[in-house]
Design a protein around this motif. Sequence first.
Motif, PDB file in Angstrom:
ATOM      1  N   ALA A  39      13.870   9.554 -11.985  1.00  0.00           N
ATOM      2  CA  ALA A  39      14.422  10.553 -12.604  1.00  0.00           C
ATOM      3  C   ALA A  39      15.339  11.373 -11.505  1.00  0.00           C
ATOM      4  O   ALA A  39      16.527  11.614 -11.875  1.00  0.00           O
ATOM      5  CB  ALA A  39      13.780  11.653 -13.452  1.00  0.00           C
ATOM      6  N   MET A  40      14.702  12.062 -10.697  1.00  0.00           N
ATOM      7  CA  MET A  40      15.357  12.621  -9.688  1.00  0.00           C
ATOM      8  C   MET A  40      15.511  11.783  -8.281  1.00  0.00           C
ATOM      9  O   MET A  40      14.434  11.622  -7.936  1.00  0.00           O
ATOM     10  CB  MET A  40      14.711  13.907  -9.520  1.00  0.00           C
ATOM     11  N   PRO A  41      16.732  11.755  -7.601  1.00  0.00           N
ATOM     12  CA  PRO A  41      16.458  11.204  -6.292  1.00  0.00           C
ATOM     13  C   PRO A  41      15.822  12.136  -5.469  1.00  0.00           C
ATOM     14  O   PRO A  41      15.861  13.359  -5.424  1.00  0.00           O
ATOM     15  CB  PRO A  41      18.112  11.108  -5.931  1.00  0.00           C
ATOM     16  N   LEU A  42      15.142  11.529  -4.442  1.00  0.00           N
ATOM     17  CA  LEU A  42      14.470  12.245  -3.258  1.00  0.00           C
ATOM     18  C   LEU A  42      15.595  13.037  -2.431  1.00  0.00           C
ATOM     19  O   LEU A  42      16.502  12.165  -1.920  1.00  0.00           O
ATOM     20  CB  LEU A  42      13.446  11.406  -2.541  1.00  0.00           C
ATOM     21  N   ARG A  43      15.154  14.063  -1.880  1.00  0.00           N
ATOM     22  CA  ARG A  43      15.940  14.755  -1.087  1.00  0.00           C
ATOM     23  C   ARG A  43      15.627  14.455   0.317  1.00  0.00           C
ATOM     24  O   ARG A  43      14.620  13.858   0.720  1.00  0.00           O
ATOM     25  CB  ARG A  43      15.714  16.446  -1.197  1.00  0.00           C
ATOM     26  N   ASP A  44      16.465  14.740   1.247  1.00  0.00           N
ATOM     27  CA  ASP A  44      16.489  14.525   2.685  1.00  0.00           C
ATOM     28  C   ASP A  44      15.553  15.243   3.226  1.00  0.00           C
ATOM     29  O   ASP A  44      15.657  16.630   2.758  1.00  0.00           O
ATOM     30  CB  ASP A  44      17.570  14.392   3.371  1.00  0.00           C
ATOM     31  N   GLN A  45      14.878  15.093   4.179  1.00  0.00           N
ATOM     32  CA  GLN A  45      14.083  15.917   5.063  1.00  0.00           C
ATOM     33  C   GLN A  45      15.136  16.705   6.332  1.00  0.00           C
ATOM     34  O   GLN A  45      15.986  16.389   6.584  1.00  0.00           O
ATOM     35  CB  GLN A  45      12.881  15.220   5.920  1.00  0.00           C
ATOM     36  N   ILE A  46      14.706  17.985   5.913  1.00  0.00           N
ATOM     37  CA  ILE A  46      15.608  18.836   6.784  1.00  0.00           C
ATOM     38  C   ILE A  46      14.776  19.623   8.130  1.00  0.00           C
ATOM     39  O   ILE A  46      13.979  20.479   7.626  1.00  0.00           O
ATOM     40  CB  ILE A  46      16.287  19.938   5.921  1.00  0.00           C
ATOM     41  N   LEU A  47      15.236  19.183   9.046  1.00  0.00           N
ATOM     42  CA  LEU A  47      14.346  19.794  10.275  1.00  0.00           C
ATOM     43  C   LEU A  47      15.399  20.249  11.209  1.00  0.00           C
ATOM     44  O   LEU A  47      16.470  19.593  11.411  1.00  0.00           O
ATOM     45  CB  LEU A  47      13.372  18.497  10.730  1.00  0.00           C
ATOM     46  N   ASP A  48      14.718  21.112  12.219  1.00  0.00           N
ATOM     47  CA  ASP A  48      15.667  21.583  13.344  1.00  0.00           C
ATOM     48  C   ASP A  48      15.391  20.644  14.411  1.00  0.00           C
ATOM     49  O   ASP A  48      14.812  19.731  14.391  1.00  0.00           O
ATOM     50  CB  ASP A  48      15.455  23.135  13.544  1.00  0.00           C
ATOM     51  N   ALA A  49      16.088  21.192  15.720  1.00  0.00           N
ATOM     52  CA  ALA A  49      15.976  20.411  16.892  1.00  0.00           C
ATOM     53  C   ALA A  49      14.276  20.320  17.381  1.00  0.00           C
ATOM     54  O   ALA A  49      14.072  19.309  18.139  1.00  0.00           O
ATOM     55  CB  ALA A  49      16.643  21.099  17.775  1.00  0.00           C
ATOM     56  N   GLN A  50      13.566  21.314  17.240  1.00  0.00           N
ATOM     57  CA  GLN A  50      12.172  21.165  17.496  1.00  0.00           C
ATOM     58  C   GLN A  50      11.253  20.530  16.471  1.00  0.00           C
ATOM     59  O   GLN A  50       9.894  20.583  16.587  1.00  0.00           O
ATOM     60  CB  GLN A  50      11.605  22.544  17.967  1.00  0.00           C
ATOM     61  N   GLY A  51      11.796  20.063  15.520  1.00  0.00           N
ATOM     62  CA  GLY A  51      11.070  19.330  14.270  1.00  0.00           C
ATOM     63  C   GLY A  51      10.397  20.098  13.363  1.00  0.00           C
ATOM     64  O   GLY A  51       9.305  19.793  12.968  1.00  0.00           O
ATOM     65  N   ARG A  52      10.886  21.187  13.236  1.00  0.00           N
ATOM     66  CA  ARG A  52      10.486  22.334  12.238  1.00  0.00           C
ATOM     67  C   ARG A  52      11.139  22.391  11.222  1.00  0.00           C
ATOM     68  O   ARG A  52      12.407  22.134  11.435  1.00  0.00           O
ATOM     69  CB  ARG A  52      10.256  23.719  12.966  1.00  0.00           C
ATOM     70  N   ALA A  53      10.624  22.919   9.974  1.00  0.00           N
ATOM     71  CA  ALA A  53      11.522  23.011   8.752  1.00  0.00           C
ATOM     72  C   ALA A  53      11.580  24.597   8.753  1.00  0.00           C
ATOM     73  O   ALA A  53      10.705  25.583   8.953  1.00  0.00           O
ATOM     74  CB  ALA A  53      10.734  22.525   7.476  1.00  0.00           C
ATOM     75  N   TRP A  67       9.143  29.395   9.872  1.00  0.00           N
ATOM     76  CA  TRP A  67       9.153  28.164  10.588  1.00  0.00           C
ATOM     77  C   TRP A  67       8.201  27.225  10.223  1.00  0.00           C
ATOM     78  O   TRP A  67       6.984  28.070  10.580  1.00  0.00           O
ATOM     79  CB  TRP A  67       9.552  28.098  11.918  1.00  0.00           C
ATOM     80  N   LEU A  68       7.960  26.079   9.831  1.00  0.00           N
ATOM     81  CA  LEU A  68       6.985  25.362   9.358  1.00  0.00           C
ATOM     82  C   LEU A  68       6.824  24.168  10.323  1.00  0.00           C
ATOM     83  O   LEU A  68       7.981  23.317  10.252  1.00  0.00           O
ATOM     84  CB  LEU A  68       6.806  24.989   7.925  1.00  0.00           C
ATOM     85  N   LYS A  69       5.829  23.718  10.865  1.00  0.00           N
ATOM     86  CA  LYS A  69       5.612  22.597  11.565  1.00  0.00           C
ATOM     87  C   LYS A  69       4.083  22.129  11.380  1.00  0.00           C
ATOM     88  O   LYS A  69       3.252  22.948  10.929  1.00  0.00           O
ATOM     89  CB  LYS A  69       5.958  22.584  13.345  1.00  0.00           C
ATOM     90  N   PRO A  70       3.984  20.634  11.516  1.00  0.00           N
ATOM     91  CA  PRO A  70       2.510  20.527  11.681  1.00  0.00           C
ATOM     92  C   PRO A  70       1.573  20.952  12.542  1.00  0.00           C
ATOM     93  O   PRO A  70       2.068  20.941  13.881  1.00  0.00           O
ATOM     94  CB  PRO A  70       2.742  18.708  11.798  1.00  0.00           C
ATOM     95  N   ARG A 136      11.129  21.414   2.258  1.00  0.00           N
ATOM     96  CA  ARG A 136      12.103  20.870   3.016  1.00  0.00           C
ATOM     97  C   ARG A 136      11.637  19.794   4.180  1.00  0.00           C
ATOM     98  O   ARG A 136      12.156  18.949   4.735  1.00  0.00           O
ATOM     99  CB  ARG A 136      12.929  21.958   4.034  1.00  0.00           C
ATOM    100  N   TYR A 137      10.295  20.013   4.500  1.00  0.00           N
ATOM    101  CA  TYR A 137       9.649  19.317   5.447  1.00  0.00           C
ATOM    102  C   TYR A 137       9.188  17.843   4.655  1.00  0.00           C
ATOM    103  O   TYR A 137       9.045  16.749   5.136  1.00  0.00           O
ATOM    104  CB  TYR A 137       8.595  20.020   6.014  1.00  0.00           C
ATOM    105  N   GLU A 138       8.675  18.196   3.416  1.00  0.00           N
ATOM    106  CA  GLU A 138       8.080  17.065   2.608  1.00  0.00           C
ATOM    107  C   GLU A 138       8.835  17.138   1.440  1.00  0.00           C
ATOM    108  O   GLU A 138       8.337  17.926   0.457  1.00  0.00           O
ATOM    109  CB  GLU A 138       6.504  17.023   2.251  1.00  0.00           C
ATOM    110  N   PRO A 139       9.791  16.267   0.940  1.00  0.00           N
ATOM    111  CA  PRO A 139      10.577  16.540  -0.066  1.00  0.00           C
ATOM    112  C   PRO A 139       9.777  15.906  -1.419  1.00  0.00           C
ATOM    113  O   PRO A 139       9.984  16.452  -2.595  1.00  0.00           O
ATOM    114  CB  PRO A 139      12.030  15.772  -0.073  1.00  0.00           C
ATOM    115  N   VAL A 140       8.876  15.318  -0.977  1.00  0.00           N
ATOM    116  CA  VAL A 140       8.001  14.619  -2.315  1.00  0.00           C
ATOM    117  C   VAL A 140       7.202  15.921  -2.816  1.00  0.00           C
ATOM    118  O   VAL A 140       6.898  15.752  -4.087  1.00  0.00           O
ATOM    119  CB  VAL A 140       7.005  13.674  -1.804  1.00  0.00           C
ATOM    120  N   LEU A 141       6.945  17.050  -2.162  1.00  0.00           N
ATOM    121  CA  LEU A 141       6.120  18.118  -2.764  1.00  0.00           C
ATOM    122  C   LEU A 141       7.016  19.079  -3.662  1.00  0.00           C
ATOM    123  O   LEU A 141       6.500  19.962  -4.064  1.00  0.00           O
ATOM    124  CB  LEU A 141       5.485  18.788  -1.642  1.00  0.00           C
ATOM    125  N   ARG A 142       8.178  18.746  -3.674  1.00  0.00           N
ATOM    126  CA  ARG A 142       9.122  19.736  -4.377  1.00  0.00           C
ATOM    127  C   ARG A 142       8.687  19.834  -5.947  1.00  0.00           C
ATOM    128  O   ARG A 142       8.600  21.126  -6.465  1.00  0.00           O
ATOM    129  CB  ARG A 142      10.581  19.240  -4.281  1.00  0.00           C
TER     130      ARG A 142
END
Length: 177
Positions: A39-53, A67-70, A136-142
């Motif tokens: 129904a809704m297309p998945l969004r893209d993951q949006i990260l900065d240069a350090q791999g953070r959302a 800022w969020l990172k694993p 933004r890190y995991e678009p599936v969780l939206r």
Amino acid sequence: MSDTETVESLSDLKELTSEGPGEAQAETPQVPTAPATPAMPLRDQILDAQGRAYATGRRKDAVARVWLKPGSGKITINGRDQELYFARPTLRLVINQPFQIAERDGQYDVVATVKGGGLSGQAGAVKHGIAQALTRYEPVLRAPVKTAGFLTRDSRVVERKKYGRAKARRSFQFSKR
């Protein structure tokens, strides 16, 4: 009825649609159906240069940059640990709500800077920022985060004081004499 006649009532329309079982089906071309798509297309993951959302959260007068990172689940606010910055356990519960809804407890490190407002507003701003950054890190969780209402900014703010009033709405005390 021919194609040039006008339809004046519903019974005329019914007659047009039920002309004949073979005729109506032969006139309409068969359109190939597309394969089932989400129904809704998945969004893209949006990260900065350090791999953070990165995301901005707001609540009342407070603004939080998040800022969020694993990682191991460490939450740092204005350079201090969450237990030191938010001493009340209820405020720490508010901050961790997006992770609990998304079932990602202890999987992400959070670095946040907060300005303005009081502690309650700042906790709400950090929660809003974490929810935005998580999607933004995991678009599936939206979907689960959105259904919980964490992506919506709570727009309630303090009403301003009006002239001729003691506060925003309270009148001055009435004096009979």
